[in-house]
Design a protein around this motif. Structure first.
Motif, mmCIF file in Angstrom:
data_model
loop_
_atom_site.group_PDB
_atom_site.id
_atom_site.type_symbol
_atom_site.label_atom_id
_atom_site.label_comp_id
_atom_site.label_asym_id
_atom_site.label_seq_id
_atom_site.Cartn_x
_atom_site.Cartn_y
_atom_site.Cartn_z
ATOM 1 N N MET A 95 0.844 -1.208 0.000
ATOM 2 C CA MET A 95 0.000 0.000 0.000
ATOM 3 C C MET A 95 0.875 1.253 0.000
ATOM 4 S SD MET A 95 -3.332 -0.827 0.177
ATOM 5 C CE MET A 95 -4.052 0.708 0.682
ATOM 6 N N CYS A 96 0.387 2.263 -0.689
ATOM 7 C CA CYS A 96 1.002 3.589 -0.647
ATOM 8 C C CYS A 96 -0.080 4.588 -0.278
ATOM 9 C CB CYS A 96 1.598 3.968 -1.995
ATOM 10 S SG CYS A 96 3.011 2.978 -2.462
ATOM 11 N N PHE A 97 0.295 5.568 0.526
ATOM 12 C CA PHE A 97 -0.624 6.619 0.946
ATOM 13 C C PHE A 97 -0.076 7.939 0.419
ATOM 14 C CE2 PHE A 97 -0.841 3.066 3.796
ATOM 15 C CZ PHE A 97 -2.201 2.816 3.849
ATOM 16 N N VAL A 98 -0.913 8.651 -0.311
ATOM 17 C CA VAL A 98 -0.461 9.822 -1.067
ATOM 18 C C VAL A 98 -1.241 11.063 -0.639
ATOM 19 C CG1 VAL A 98 -0.141 10.761 -3.393
ATOM 20 C CG2 VAL A 98 0.060 8.293 -3.016
ATOM 21 N N ASP A 99 -0.515 12.168 -0.454
ATOM 22 C CA ASP A 99 -1.114 13.469 -0.182
ATOM 23 C C ASP A 99 -0.986 14.325 -1.437
ATOM 24 O OD1 ASP A 99 -1.727 13.045 2.594
ATOM 25 O OD2 ASP A 99 0.426 13.225 2.987
ATOM 26 N N ILE A 100 -2.057 15.042 -1.772
ATOM 27 C CA ILE A 100 -2.080 15.866 -2.979
ATOM 28 C C ILE A 100 -2.549 17.271 -2.635
ATOM 29 C CG2 ILE A 100 -3.049 16.153 -5.308
ATOM 30 C CD1 ILE A 100 -3.283 12.776 -3.710
ATOM 31 N N ALA A 101 -1.867 18.257 -3.199
ATOM 32 C CA ALA A 101 -2.280 19.658 -3.093
ATOM 33 C C ALA A 101 -2.559 20.160 -4.500
ATOM 34 C CB ALA A 101 -1.190 20.495 -2.439
ATOM 35 N N VAL A 102 -3.726 20.768 -4.693
ATOM 36 C CA VAL A 102 -4.104 21.327 -5.991
ATOM 37 C C VAL A 102 -4.202 22.836 -5.845
ATOM 38 C CG1 VAL A 102 -5.820 21.335 -7.854
ATOM 39 C CG2 VAL A 102 -5.425 19.232 -6.523
ATOM 40 N N THR A 103 -3.536 23.551 -6.764
ATOM 41 C CA THR A 103 -3.576 25.018 -6.769
ATOM 42 C C THR A 103 -3.927 25.503 -8.167
ATOM 43 O OG1 THR A 103 -1.241 25.279 -7.347
ATOM 44 C CG2 THR A 103 -1.775 25.156 -4.989
ATOM 45 N N ASP A 104 -4.347 26.779 -8.240
ATOM 46 C CA ASP A 104 -4.494 27.369 -9.572
ATOM 47 C C ASP A 104 -3.132 27.907 -9.995
ATOM 48 O OD1 ASP A 104 -4.178 29.871 -8.356
ATOM 49 O OD2 ASP A 104 -6.262 30.472 -8.642
ATOM 50 N N GLU A 105 -3.081 28.571 -11.132
ATOM 51 C CA GLU A 105 -1.800 29.037 -11.670
ATOM 52 C C GLU A 105 -1.143 30.122 -10.823
ATOM 53 O OE1 GLU A 105 -1.899 28.323 -16.355
ATOM 54 O OE2 GLU A 105 -3.429 29.753 -15.669
ATOM 55 N N THR A 106 -1.920 30.764 -9.953
ATOM 56 C CA THR A 106 -1.349 31.794 -9.077
ATOM 57 C C THR A 106 -0.899 31.217 -7.742
ATOM 58 O OG1 THR A 106 -3.441 32.422 -8.008
ATOM 59 C CG2 THR A 106 -2.903 33.513 -10.100
#
Length: 120
Positions: A95-106
């Motif tokens: 198993m792998c546990f992944v954190d993701i951050a999503v931003t706009d272009e700014t």
């Protein structure tokens, strides 16, 4: 991957510990309010999570990552392309546990997510 190509996802950065992908802002990716559809953002999250698991795999590991859980917290609406950066918070044998951050272009936060991935 055909799905990523159809969505227009592109890899911006690739390393064993982090991968960043871009999701384009196109009319077909919007919702009724004219902002990026949450399902499109969720698909980008799933794709970048899989990418970072592959990027950090040991040489010769041919197992396929399969998403077992995906939780998204939407923080704001996107009216431009978005960037999703994924890092593995824990990498186990199966198993792998992944954190993701999503931003706009700014750099404005659009979403955060956690993805669990089974290697099989």
């Amino acid at each position: 991957m055909p799905f990523n190509a159809k969505c227009g996802f592109t890899v911006e950065a690739w390393a064993a510990d982090a991968v960043t992908m871009r999701g384009p802002f196109l009319d077909e990716n919007t919702n009724g309010a004219g902002t990026m559809h949450g399902g499109f953002i969720s698909s980008l999250i799933d794709s970048v999570a899989t990418a970072v698991v592959i990027a950090g795999a040991e040489r010769g590991d041919r197992r396929n990552p399969v998403t077992t859980s995906l939780t998204v917290h939407y923080l704001g609406a996107a009216s431009s392309a978005v960037l999703a950066t994924a890092t593995c918070s824990r990498r186990g044998k199966a198993m792998c546990f992944v954190d993701i951050a999503v931003t706009d272009e700014t750099g404005r936060p659009i979403a955060t997510a956690m993805v669990s991935t089974l290697l099989r």
